[in-house]
Design an enzyme around this catalytic site. Structure first.
Site, PDB file in Angstrom:
ATOM      1  N   GLY A  10       0.828  -1.218   0.000  1.00  0.00           N
ATOM      2  CA  GLY A  10       0.000   0.000   0.000  1.00  0.00           C
ATOM      3  C   GLY A  10       0.853   1.255   0.000  1.00  0.00           C
ATOM      4  N   GLY A  13      -0.523   4.522  -1.438  1.00  0.00           N
ATOM      5  CA  GLY A  13      -1.679   5.154  -0.804  1.00  0.00           C
ATOM      6  C   GLY A  13      -1.267   6.324   0.090  1.00  0.00           C
ATOM      7  N   ALA A  89      -5.026  -2.206   0.997  1.00  0.00           N
ATOM      8  CA  ALA A  89      -6.422  -2.607   1.208  1.00  0.00           C
ATOM      9  C   ALA A  89      -7.321  -1.922   0.194  1.00  0.00           C
ATOM     10  CB  ALA A  89      -6.887  -2.204   2.609  1.00  0.00           C
ATOM     11  N   GLN A  90      -8.454  -2.546  -0.094  1.00  0.00           N
ATOM     12  CA  GLN A  90      -9.573  -1.811  -0.696  1.00  0.00           C
ATOM     13  C   GLN A  90     -10.163  -1.102   0.523  1.00  0.00           C
ATOM     14  OE1 GLN A  90     -12.201   0.062  -1.412  1.00  0.00           O
ATOM     15  NE2 GLN A  90     -13.542  -1.589  -0.759  1.00  0.00           N
ATOM     16  N   THR A 134      -8.435  -1.127  12.060  1.00  0.00           N
ATOM     17  CA  THR A 134      -9.271   0.074  11.928  1.00  0.00           C
ATOM     18  C   THR A 134     -10.336   0.215  13.014  1.00  0.00           C
ATOM     19  OG1 THR A 134     -10.999   1.060  10.537  1.00  0.00           O
ATOM     20  CG2 THR A 134     -10.654  -1.290  10.278  1.00  0.00           C
ATOM     21  N   GLU A 136     -13.200   1.025  12.319  1.00  0.00           N
ATOM     22  CA  GLU A 136     -14.430   0.463  11.730  1.00  0.00           C
ATOM     23  C   GLU A 136     -14.791  -0.867  12.384  1.00  0.00           C
ATOM     24  OE1 GLU A 136     -16.740   1.162   8.914  1.00  0.00           O
ATOM     25  OE2 GLU A 136     -16.178   3.120   9.672  1.00  0.00           O
ATOM     26  N   TYR A 158     -16.179  -4.264   4.386  1.00  0.00           N
ATOM     27  CA  TYR A 158     -14.801  -3.828   4.681  1.00  0.00           C
ATOM     28  C   TYR A 158     -14.441  -4.162   6.127  1.00  0.00           C
ATOM     29  CZ  TYR A 158     -11.149  -0.498   6.083  1.00  0.00           C
ATOM     30  OH  TYR A 158     -10.023   0.082   6.622  1.00  0.00           O
ATOM     31  N   LYS A 162     -11.716  -6.708   7.678  1.00  0.00           N
ATOM     32  CA  LYS A 162     -10.659  -6.245   8.593  1.00  0.00           C
ATOM     33  C   LYS A 162     -10.701  -7.019   9.916  1.00  0.00           C
ATOM     34  CE  LYS A 162      -8.204  -2.788   6.710  1.00  0.00           C
ATOM     35  NZ  LYS A 162      -6.744  -2.729   6.642  1.00  0.00           N
ATOM     36  N   HIS A 188      -7.725   8.885   9.805  1.00  0.00           N
ATOM     37  CA  HIS A 188      -6.633   9.863   9.694  1.00  0.00           C
ATOM     38  C   HIS A 188      -6.556  10.365   8.260  1.00  0.00           C
ATOM     39  CE1 HIS A 188      -5.121   5.726   9.667  1.00  0.00           C
ATOM     40  NE2 HIS A 188      -4.346   6.108   8.664  1.00  0.00           N
TER      41      HIS A 188
HETATM   42  P1  NAP Z   1      -5.487   4.197   0.584  1.00  0.00           P
HETATM   43  O1  NAP Z   1      -5.008   5.594   0.372  1.00  0.00           O
HETATM   44  O2  NAP Z   1      -6.780   3.761   0.011  1.00  0.00           O
HETATM   45  O3  NAP Z   1      -4.313   3.219   0.087  1.00  0.00           O
HETATM   46  C1  NAP Z   1      -4.547   1.851  -0.092  1.00  0.00           C
HETATM   47  C2  NAP Z   1      -3.314   1.240  -0.715  1.00  0.00           C
HETATM   48  O4  NAP Z   1      -3.559  -0.165  -0.927  1.00  0.00           O
HETATM   49  C3  NAP Z   1      -2.947   1.817  -2.090  1.00  0.00           C
HETATM   50  O5  NAP Z   1      -1.554   1.840  -2.209  1.00  0.00           O
HETATM   51  C4  NAP Z   1      -3.540   0.788  -3.033  1.00  0.00           C
HETATM   52  O6  NAP Z   1      -2.924   0.766  -4.297  1.00  0.00           O
HETATM   53  C5  NAP Z   1      -3.226  -0.482  -2.271  1.00  0.00           C
HETATM   54  N1  NAP Z   1      -3.990  -1.630  -2.728  1.00  0.00           N
HETATM   55  C6  NAP Z   1      -5.328  -1.740  -2.860  1.00  0.00           C
HETATM   56  N2  NAP Z   1      -5.656  -2.955  -3.322  1.00  0.00           N
HETATM   57  C7  NAP Z   1      -4.492  -3.637  -3.493  1.00  0.00           C
HETATM   58  C8  NAP Z   1      -4.169  -4.918  -3.954  1.00  0.00           C
HETATM   59  N3  NAP Z   1      -5.118  -5.786  -4.356  1.00  0.00           N
HETATM   60  N4  NAP Z   1      -2.862  -5.286  -3.993  1.00  0.00           N
HETATM   61  C9  NAP Z   1      -1.902  -4.411  -3.616  1.00  0.00           C
HETATM   62  N5  NAP Z   1      -2.138  -3.170  -3.186  1.00  0.00           N
HETATM   63  C10 NAP Z   1      -3.432  -2.790  -3.110  1.00  0.00           C
HETATM   64  O7  NAP Z   1      -5.588   3.886   2.157  1.00  0.00           O
HETATM   65  P2  NAP Z   1      -4.879   4.620   3.394  1.00  0.00           P
HETATM   66  O8  NAP Z   1      -5.801   5.675   3.893  1.00  0.00           O
HETATM   67  O9  NAP Z   1      -3.490   4.947   3.044  1.00  0.00           O
HETATM   68  O10 NAP Z   1      -4.935   3.455   4.472  1.00  0.00           O
HETATM   69  C11 NAP Z   1      -3.871   2.530   4.601  1.00  0.00           C
HETATM   70  C12 NAP Z   1      -4.352   1.310   5.372  1.00  0.00           C
HETATM   71  O11 NAP Z   1      -4.835   1.714   6.651  1.00  0.00           O
HETATM   72  C13 NAP Z   1      -5.494   0.552   4.712  1.00  0.00           C
HETATM   73  O12 NAP Z   1      -5.320  -0.815   5.011  1.00  0.00           O
HETATM   74  C14 NAP Z   1      -6.727   1.066   5.431  1.00  0.00           C
HETATM   75  O13 NAP Z   1      -7.758   0.110   5.379  1.00  0.00           O
HETATM   76  C15 NAP Z   1      -6.181   1.255   6.825  1.00  0.00           C
HETATM   77  N6  NAP Z   1      -6.815   2.274   7.643  1.00  0.00           N
HETATM   78  C16 NAP Z   1      -6.919   3.544   7.172  1.00  0.00           C
HETATM   79  C17 NAP Z   1      -7.495   4.510   7.985  1.00  0.00           C
HETATM   80  C18 NAP Z   1      -7.619   5.937   7.513  1.00  0.00           C
HETATM   81  O14 NAP Z   1      -8.375   6.695   8.132  1.00  0.00           O
HETATM   82  N7  NAP Z   1      -6.886   6.352   6.494  1.00  0.00           N
HETATM   83  C19 NAP Z   1      -7.938   4.184   9.272  1.00  0.00           C
HETATM   84  C20 NAP Z   1      -7.794   2.878   9.718  1.00  0.00           C
HETATM   85  C21 NAP Z   1      -7.220   1.927   8.899  1.00  0.00           C
HETATM   86  P3  NAP Z   1      -3.398   1.762  -5.489  1.00  0.00           P
HETATM   87  O15 NAP Z   1      -2.730   3.085  -5.181  1.00  0.00           O
HETATM   88  O16 NAP Z   1      -2.878   1.097  -6.698  1.00  0.00           O
HETATM   89  O17 NAP Z   1      -4.892   1.851  -5.414  1.00  0.00           O
HETATM   90  O1  G4F Z   2     -14.527   9.486   4.872  1.00  0.00           O
HETATM   91  P1  G4F Z   2     -15.303   8.233   4.950  1.00  0.00           P
HETATM   92  O2  G4F Z   2     -15.619   7.542   3.679  1.00  0.00           O
HETATM   93  O3  G4F Z   2     -14.504   7.291   5.953  1.00  0.00           O
HETATM   94  P2  G4F Z   2     -14.934   6.015   6.821  1.00  0.00           P
HETATM   95  O4  G4F Z   2     -16.118   5.349   6.279  1.00  0.00           O
HETATM   96  O5  G4F Z   2     -15.010   6.463   8.246  1.00  0.00           O
HETATM   97  O6  G4F Z   2     -13.700   5.049   6.601  1.00  0.00           O
HETATM   98  C1  G4F Z   2     -12.364   5.532   6.690  1.00  0.00           C
HETATM   99  O7  G4F Z   2     -11.930   5.443   8.035  1.00  0.00           O
HETATM  100  C2  G4F Z   2     -11.855   4.103   8.547  1.00  0.00           C
HETATM  101  C3  G4F Z   2     -11.380   4.215  10.012  1.00  0.00           C
HETATM  102  O8  G4F Z   2     -12.467   4.406  10.844  1.00  0.00           O
HETATM  103  C4  G4F Z   2     -10.892   3.301   7.704  1.00  0.00           C
HETATM  104  F1  G4F Z   2     -10.789   2.036   8.200  1.00  0.00           F
HETATM  105  C5  G4F Z   2     -11.373   3.263   6.260  1.00  0.00           C
HETATM  106  O9  G4F Z   2     -10.411   2.571   5.474  1.00  0.00           O
HETATM  107  C6  G4F Z   2     -11.507   4.692   5.755  1.00  0.00           C
HETATM  108  O10 G4F Z   2     -10.220   5.264   5.689  1.00  0.00           O
HETATM  109  O11 G4F Z   2     -16.680   8.498   5.706  1.00  0.00           O
HETATM  110  C7  G4F Z   2     -16.740   9.107   6.975  1.00  0.00           C
HETATM  111  C8  G4F Z   2     -18.193   9.409   7.321  1.00  0.00           C
HETATM  112  C9  G4F Z   2     -19.141   8.227   7.096  1.00  0.00           C
HETATM  113  O12 G4F Z   2     -20.012   8.132   8.184  1.00  0.00           O
HETATM  114  C10 G4F Z   2     -19.913   8.604   5.841  1.00  0.00           C
HETATM  115  O13 G4F Z   2     -21.232   8.079   5.780  1.00  0.00           O
HETATM  116  O14 G4F Z   2     -18.631  10.446   6.446  1.00  0.00           O
HETATM  117  C11 G4F Z   2     -19.916  10.116   5.977  1.00  0.00           C
HETATM  118  N1  G4F Z   2     -20.160  10.809   4.698  1.00  0.00           N
HETATM  119  C12 G4F Z   2     -21.097  11.767   4.501  1.00  0.00           C
HETATM  120  N2  G4F Z   2     -21.096  12.151   3.221  1.00  0.00           N
HETATM  121  C13 G4F Z   2     -19.531  10.584   3.538  1.00  0.00           C
HETATM  122  C14 G4F Z   2     -20.134  11.417   2.595  1.00  0.00           C
HETATM  123  N3  G4F Z   2     -18.518   9.755   3.219  1.00  0.00           N
HETATM  124  C15 G4F Z   2     -18.081   9.775   1.932  1.00  0.00           C
HETATM  125  N4  G4F Z   2     -17.038   8.969   1.586  1.00  0.00           N
HETATM  126  N5  G4F Z   2     -18.662  10.562   0.963  1.00  0.00           N
HETATM  127  C16 G4F Z   2     -19.700  11.396   1.247  1.00  0.00           C
HETATM  128  O15 G4F Z   2     -20.210  12.100   0.388  1.00  0.00           O
END
Ligand code: NAP
Ligand code: G4F
Length: 418
Positions: A10, A13, A89-90, A134, A136, A158, A162, A188
């Site tokens: 990842g 990402g 991750a997706q 996460t 989530e 998702y 996880k 974050h």
């Molecule tokens: P992101 O921006 O969506 O990045 C996801 C990364 O995973 C990208 O590099 C993507 O590649 C890669 N990926 C997706 N499918 C893949 C596959 N089949 N094989 C190899 N690589 C693949 O997510 P992020 O916000 O950086 O989050 C990083 C991790 O933390 C994820 O596991 C996410 O679920 C977890 N997480 C995130 C948050 C948050 O708030 N950001 C919170 C809790 C947990 P491409 O660039 O090619 O799409």
């Molecule tokens: O920004 P979101 O899509 O993030 P969500 O669903 O909290 O998930 C993110 O955080 C997780 C950690 O808690 C990670 F595990 C996950 O990979 C990802 O990074 O949505 C945040 C909130 C939701 O309740 C959603 O229903 O915002 C609400 N929302 C309202 N309008 C929206 C929208 N979300 C999105 N994406 N787009 C909207 O238009």
């Protein structure tokens, strides 16, 4: 001390890019897994790229996929990492309802594949493993705030995937004796956040509206509450977790909670906008009630009092919602000495200013493109744009269609964003 070697899945990402910067700054040799894609997917790490002919190269990218176990085993054998940071991750919750099987394959089984690859490469006792778990997992929250011992209640494909990834990480620690940790990370964000997550959709949308590129932003559930931190801080915590004497699972959070509506208000304040939310449910809107310009005249905003700039569109509602998340990171603070360094207002400001700059750059490109389209014949224009005329022939013939000349990831309508 010998140089440490890290492998990041990842890496392309949001989090992967900050982690790669952090590890390189600490003198690591960094290897990243990247997917083959038909369009560029390395924008976030292009500044780190090193030509393979660079003497003493420290940054390497390898093609692969979490769906391909032989590829993962081959890479682990070749790289022999001291530390694996599993971030791939997706990661989009709403998208997981539409692609549940793919999400389970990549997120759940993908994590298993990576753990098995470490084992099959004979690295079980050497390699330390961090999994990006996460908040989530808490889903329909069972208590407030959420801690390491709060029961999980996933609310999406998702989160269910996880949940498996979380427990298989625990299992490889307990059954295989591997150094495996889950960072239970709350939301974050950053200017590098994917554009379909709500925070970035808001900062991107308000910036586009400010520059007159988009009239209104359409969002889903404005009541949702999240514990939002800065991605850079969270990657510092991930690194710290792998430097400890023992592997453990820790909550990483700020301990403060805001609604989607709060995020809009805070971004609006950054650009001097006063907003009032009026109406309820699907009829709720955000209306401009005042404007006090706070940024330079080059970026003169296009606002008028009474203008509606946010509306609710039910297409962004989820089949099952996570209404509220609030973390307690006391354990991480105590055991890692970790503290978040960016607060909510600073996060909104950083994202808003970055997206204003981006929107401004896009406007300059768009205007230059229109100007060229008016002045030049098609081949000259294509040459000036440095592009292959054949690819963009249709866009060039239609002066109003400048989208092909803009960065491909931007969708100025905001309508197709999740
Ligand atoms: P992101 O921006 O969506 O990045 C996801 C990364 O995973 C990208 O590099 C993507 O590649 C890669 N990926 C997706 N499918 C893949 C596959 N089949 N094989 C190899 N690589 C693949 O997510 P992020 O916000 O950086 O989050 C990083 C991790 O933390 C994820 O596991 C996410 O679920 C977890 N997480 C995130 C948050 C948050 O708030 N950001 C919170 C809790 C947990 P491409 O660039 O090619 O799409
Ligand atoms: O920004 P979101 O899509 O993030 P969500 O669903 O909290 O998930 C993110 O955080 C997780 C950690 O808690 C990670 F595990 C996950 O990979 C990802 O990074 O949505 C945040 C909130 C939701 O309740 C959603 O229903 O915002 C609400 N929302 C309202 N309008 C929206 C929208 N979300 C999105 N994406 N787009 C909207 O238009």
């Amino acid at each position: 001390m010998p140089q440490k070697v890290a492998f990041i899945t990842g890496i392309t990402g949001q989090d992967g890019s900050y982690l790669a910067e952090l590890l390189l700054s600490k003198g690591y040799q960094v290897h990243g897994l990247k997917r083959r894609s038909s369009s560029l997917n390395t924008q976030r790490i292009d500044h780190l790229y090193q030509d393979p002919h660079t003497p003493n190269q420290q940054f390497f990218l390898h093609y692969g996929d979490m769906a391909d176990s032989s590829n993962l085993t081959h890479l682990l054998l070749k790289i022999q990492p001291d530390e694996v940071y599993h971030l791939a991750a997706q990661s989009h919750v709403a998208v997981s309802f539409e692609t549940p099987e793919h999400t389970a394959d990549v997120v759940a089984v993908g994590t298993l594949r990576l753990l098995e690859a470490i084992r099959h490469a004979g690295l079980a006792s050497k390699t330390r493993f961090f999994h990006a778990a996460t908040s989530e997992l808490y889903g329909l929250v069972q208590s407030v705030p959420q801690r390491e011992n709060t029961p999980f209640y996933p609310r999406s494909p998702y989160a269910a995937a996880k949940l498996y990834a979380y427990w298989i990480t625990v299992n490889y620690r307990e059954a295989q004796g591997m150094f495996c940790c889950n960072g239970i990370m709350f939301n974050h964000e950053s200017p590098r956040r994917g554009e379909t997550f709500v925070t970035r959709k808001i900062s991107r949308g308000l910036a586009s509206i400010a520059l007159g590129q988009q009239p209104c932003l359409y969002l889903g559930n404005l009541d949702a509450k999240r514990d939002w931190g800065h991605a850079k801080d969270y990657m510092q915590a991930a690194w710290l977790m792998l430097q400890q004497p023992h592997a453990q699972d820790l909550v990483i959070a700020t301990g403060k909670q805001y609604s989607v509506r709060d995020f809009i208000q805070s971004c609006a304040q950054t650009i001097g906008l006063e907003l009032s939310f009026q109406g309820q449910g699907l009829a709720e809107v955000a209306i401009i009630t005042g404007f006090n310009p706070r940024f330079d005249s080059n970026r003169t905003p296009n606002f008028s009092r009474g203008q509606i700039i946010v509306r609710v569109d039910p297409r962004y509602f989820r089949p099952a919602e996570v209404d509220t998340l609030l973390g307690d990171a006391a354990q991480a603070k105590q055991q890692l000495g970790w503290q978040p360094t960016t607060d909510f207002a600073q996060l909104c400001q950083e994202m808003m200013l970055a997206d204003l700059t981006l929107a401004h750059q896009e406007r300059v490109i768009k205007n230059a493109t229109l100007h060229l389209a008016g002045l030049c014949s098609e081949p000259v224009m294509q040459q000036a744009l440095g592009r292959d005329a054949a690819i963009d022939r249709n866009a060039a013939q239609e002066p109003n269609n400048v989208s092909a000349a803009l960065p491909q990831h931007h969708n100025p309508t905001g309508h197709h964003h999740d």
